[in-house]
Structures are given as C-alpha cells and as structure tokens.
Design a protein around this motif. Structure first.
Motif, short mmCIF file in Angstrom:
data_model
loop_
_atom_site.label_atom_id
_atom_site.label_comp_id
_atom_site.label_asym_id
_atom_site.label_seq_id
_atom_site.Cartn_x
_atom_site.Cartn_y
_atom_site.Cartn_z
N PHE A 117 -33.62 18.30 31.05
CA PHE A 117 -34.87 19.05 31.13
C PHE A 117 -34.71 20.39 30.44
CE2 PHE A 117 -32.65 20.97 34.64
CZ PHE A 117 -33.20 22.23 34.82
N GLU A 118 -35.83 20.98 30.09
CA GLU A 118 -35.90 22.32 29.54
C GLU A 118 -36.88 23.13 30.38
OE1 GLU A 118 -34.53 24.05 26.69
OE2 GLU A 118 -33.10 22.39 26.89
N THR A 119 -36.55 24.40 30.59
CA THR A 119 -37.48 25.35 31.18
C THR A 119 -37.89 26.32 30.10
OG1 THR A 119 -36.55 25.19 33.41
CG2 THR A 119 -37.77 27.19 32.87
N ILE A 120 -39.19 26.45 29.88
CA ILE A 120 -39.72 27.29 28.81
C ILE A 120 -40.66 28.32 29.41
CG2 ILE A 120 -41.04 27.32 26.64
CD1 ILE A 120 -40.26 24.35 26.31
N LYS A 121 -40.50 29.56 29.00
CA LYS A 121 -41.38 30.63 29.46
C LYS A 121 -42.74 30.51 28.79
CE LYS A 121 -41.69 35.70 29.44
NZ LYS A 121 -40.96 36.95 29.05
N CYS A 122 -43.78 30.55 29.60
CA CYS A 122 -45.15 30.55 29.10
C CYS A 122 -45.84 31.79 29.64
CB CYS A 122 -45.88 29.29 29.55
SG CYS A 122 -47.60 29.19 28.97
N GLN A 123 -46.19 32.70 28.76
CA GLN A 123 -46.85 33.94 29.17
C GLN A 123 -48.08 34.16 28.31
OE1 GLN A 123 -44.40 37.52 29.07
NE2 GLN A 123 -45.49 38.28 30.87
N ASN A 124 -49.18 34.44 28.98
CA ASN A 124 -50.46 34.62 28.27
C ASN A 124 -50.74 33.43 27.35
OD1 ASN A 124 -50.67 37.10 29.56
ND2 ASN A 124 -49.64 38.18 27.90
N PRO A 126 -52.17 23.19 29.60
CA PRO A 126 -53.41 22.80 30.30
C PRO A 126 -54.40 23.95 30.39
CG PRO A 126 -51.44 22.19 31.55
CD PRO A 126 -50.97 23.07 30.45
N ASP A 127 -55.67 23.61 30.53
CA ASP A 127 -56.72 24.63 30.61
C ASP A 127 -56.56 25.52 31.83
OD1 ASP A 127 -57.86 23.67 28.29
OD2 ASP A 127 -59.32 22.39 29.31
N TRP A 128 -55.98 24.99 32.93
CA TRP A 128 -55.90 25.78 34.16
C TRP A 128 -54.81 26.85 34.10
CZ3 TRP A 128 -51.29 25.91 36.71
CH2 TRP A 128 -50.40 24.85 36.51
N VAL A 129 -53.92 26.77 33.11
CA VAL A 129 -52.88 27.80 32.96
C VAL A 129 -53.52 29.06 32.41
CG1 VAL A 129 -50.79 28.43 31.70
CG2 VAL A 129 -51.01 26.13 32.66
N GLY A 130 -53.37 30.16 33.16
CA GLY A 130 -54.06 31.38 32.80
C GLY A 130 -53.23 32.33 31.96
N GLU A 131 -53.56 33.62 32.05
CA GLU A 131 -52.94 34.65 31.22
C GLU A 131 -51.67 35.24 31.83
OE1 GLU A 131 -53.97 35.61 28.12
OE2 GLU A 131 -55.34 33.91 28.28
N GLY A 132 -51.25 34.77 33.00
CA GLY A 132 -50.07 35.32 33.65
C GLY A 132 -48.78 34.67 33.16
N LEU A 133 -47.79 34.67 34.04
CA LEU A 133 -46.47 34.14 33.73
C LEU A 133 -46.29 32.78 34.39
CD1 LEU A 133 -43.66 34.61 32.45
CD2 LEU A 133 -42.99 35.74 34.59
N TYR A 134 -45.91 31.79 33.59
CA TYR A 134 -45.73 30.43 34.08
C TYR A 134 -44.40 29.88 33.57
CZ TYR A 134 -50.69 30.45 35.28
OH TYR A 134 -51.91 30.75 35.82
N ARG A 135 -43.89 28.93 34.33
CA ARG A 135 -42.69 28.18 33.93
C ARG A 135 -43.12 26.78 33.51
NH1 ARG A 135 -39.10 24.85 37.01
NH2 ARG A 135 -40.29 25.38 38.90
#
Length: 202
Positions: A5-12, A48-57
């Motif tokens: 697996f990979e963990t990727i930073k998703c921000q904004n 996905p559309d539900w992912v917002g402008e914050g910080l997600y993994r």
C-alpha cells in the motif's frame, strides 16, 4: 490480492509527492513481483467529490493491480513517549499491508506512543515513520533505515536532510526529533530527552 500500500498526502484536493510514490511503487513491483510497469498515480487516482479543501490521507492498496483507493480525514497525533527497542531480525523493506510486526512491537510497550527499532546499536525507523534529528544546525536521518520513505527521499534530494549512521548513544547530541512520512514533514518536530532507551517528548 492486495499486498502493498501507499499513503499519499491530499491537501486542498491536491495529491503530494507523486514522483516519489510512483518511484516506490515501480521499484516494489519490479523487485517483489518482477513486474516492470510505467506506473503513474497521476493517471490512476480520482479524488472523490466529498473530499474537501482540508488535509486527507489517501490510501492505495495494490498488488499486481490497484485493488482499493480510500480517503480519510487526517489529524496529526503528537507522541509523548517513544520506546527504543533492539530488534535485530526486523525487516520492512517493502510497504506491506501486513504490519503485524509493528503492531506486536507496540503491544510489547503499551506505555509508549511509538517504538523506534534499533539494530546493532544503530537507529532505523519508527513504526510509522522514518526518523530525522536536528543538532541545532542541520537535520540528519539514519542511513540504516528500514523502508524507502517518500518524504525522506524528497528531503534528501533537496538537501534538507543528511544521511549518517546514528547510534542510540548519539541521541544526546541532538536537540529535536521529527517523525517523517507522507503526512509529516520537518516542520512537525519536538524537543526531547532520553532516559533508559525511552525518548520523552518535552
């Protein structure tokens, strides 16, 4: 079958450090499964559309092919106690989905928030991150790491980290520790002291 697996930073709604994640996936597929593939997350991950402008993994599970892509809201955890454990035979050179070895280490030290693995007296990695130490002038990372970390590789390539052998006994010369991974950078660091193979975050 999901093997890695990979963990990727998703921000904004932007995926970070994809060049290094792509490299690790290609390297892993070739060395573990004998697959040579011009793999590129840029063309395979849809946010996905539900992912917002914050910080997600973003967590990507894969074997010969990608089997699952998941997104989770992310909040930083701040450790207070980190145990140093000598574990000579421990290996984690690929980012396996099976992390039972790390979980078992954590269970051995229920008082600790994380565990750093030492081998032959030298520091390697923590259970979920590569290590970086600041001496007041420069940041250093162990050259005896377990996993080819993507953030570690980025920082080394940009000359923000220097590799060297770091022994447990060397910790007293450092002022700060950072636990670096796809989600955590050098700006998240802590003053610390060491007592009987236990790192206490100040």
């Amino acid at each position: 079958m999901s093997l890695l697996f990979e963990t990727i930073k998703c921000q904004n709604r932007q995926l970070h450090n994809l060049h290094y994640h792509n490299y690790r996936v290609r390297w892993s597929l070739e060395n573990l499964l004998g697959i040579t593939d011009d793999f590129d997350f840029e063309n395979t991950i849809e946010i996905p559309d539900w992912v917002g402008e914050g910080l997600y993994r973003c967590r990507v599970s894969y074997g010969e092919k990608i089997s699952k892509v998941e997104f989770f809201e992310y909040e930083f955890k701040h450790p207070k106690v980190i145990q140093i454990d000598n574990y000579q035979s421990f290996k984690y050179d690929f980012k396996y989905e099976d992390r039972n070895g790390f979980q078992n280490l954590l269970k051995l030290h229920p008082q600790a928030d994380d565990v750093i693995i030492a081998q032959n007296g030298l520091l390697t990695d923590a259970t979920y991150a590569n290590l970086a130490f600041f001496d007041g002038t420069k940041w250093f990372t162990p050259n005896t790491y377990l996993l080819l970390g993507t953030k570690r590789a980025y920082l080394l390539d940009n000359q923000l980290l220097t590799e060297e052998a770091i022994a447990v006994k060397d910790l007293k010369k450092f002022k700060r520790i950072a636990l670096i991974n796809a989600m955590r950078d050098l700006d998240l660091s802590y003053e610390f002291e060491v007592n009987n193979n236990i790192i206490l975050i100040k």
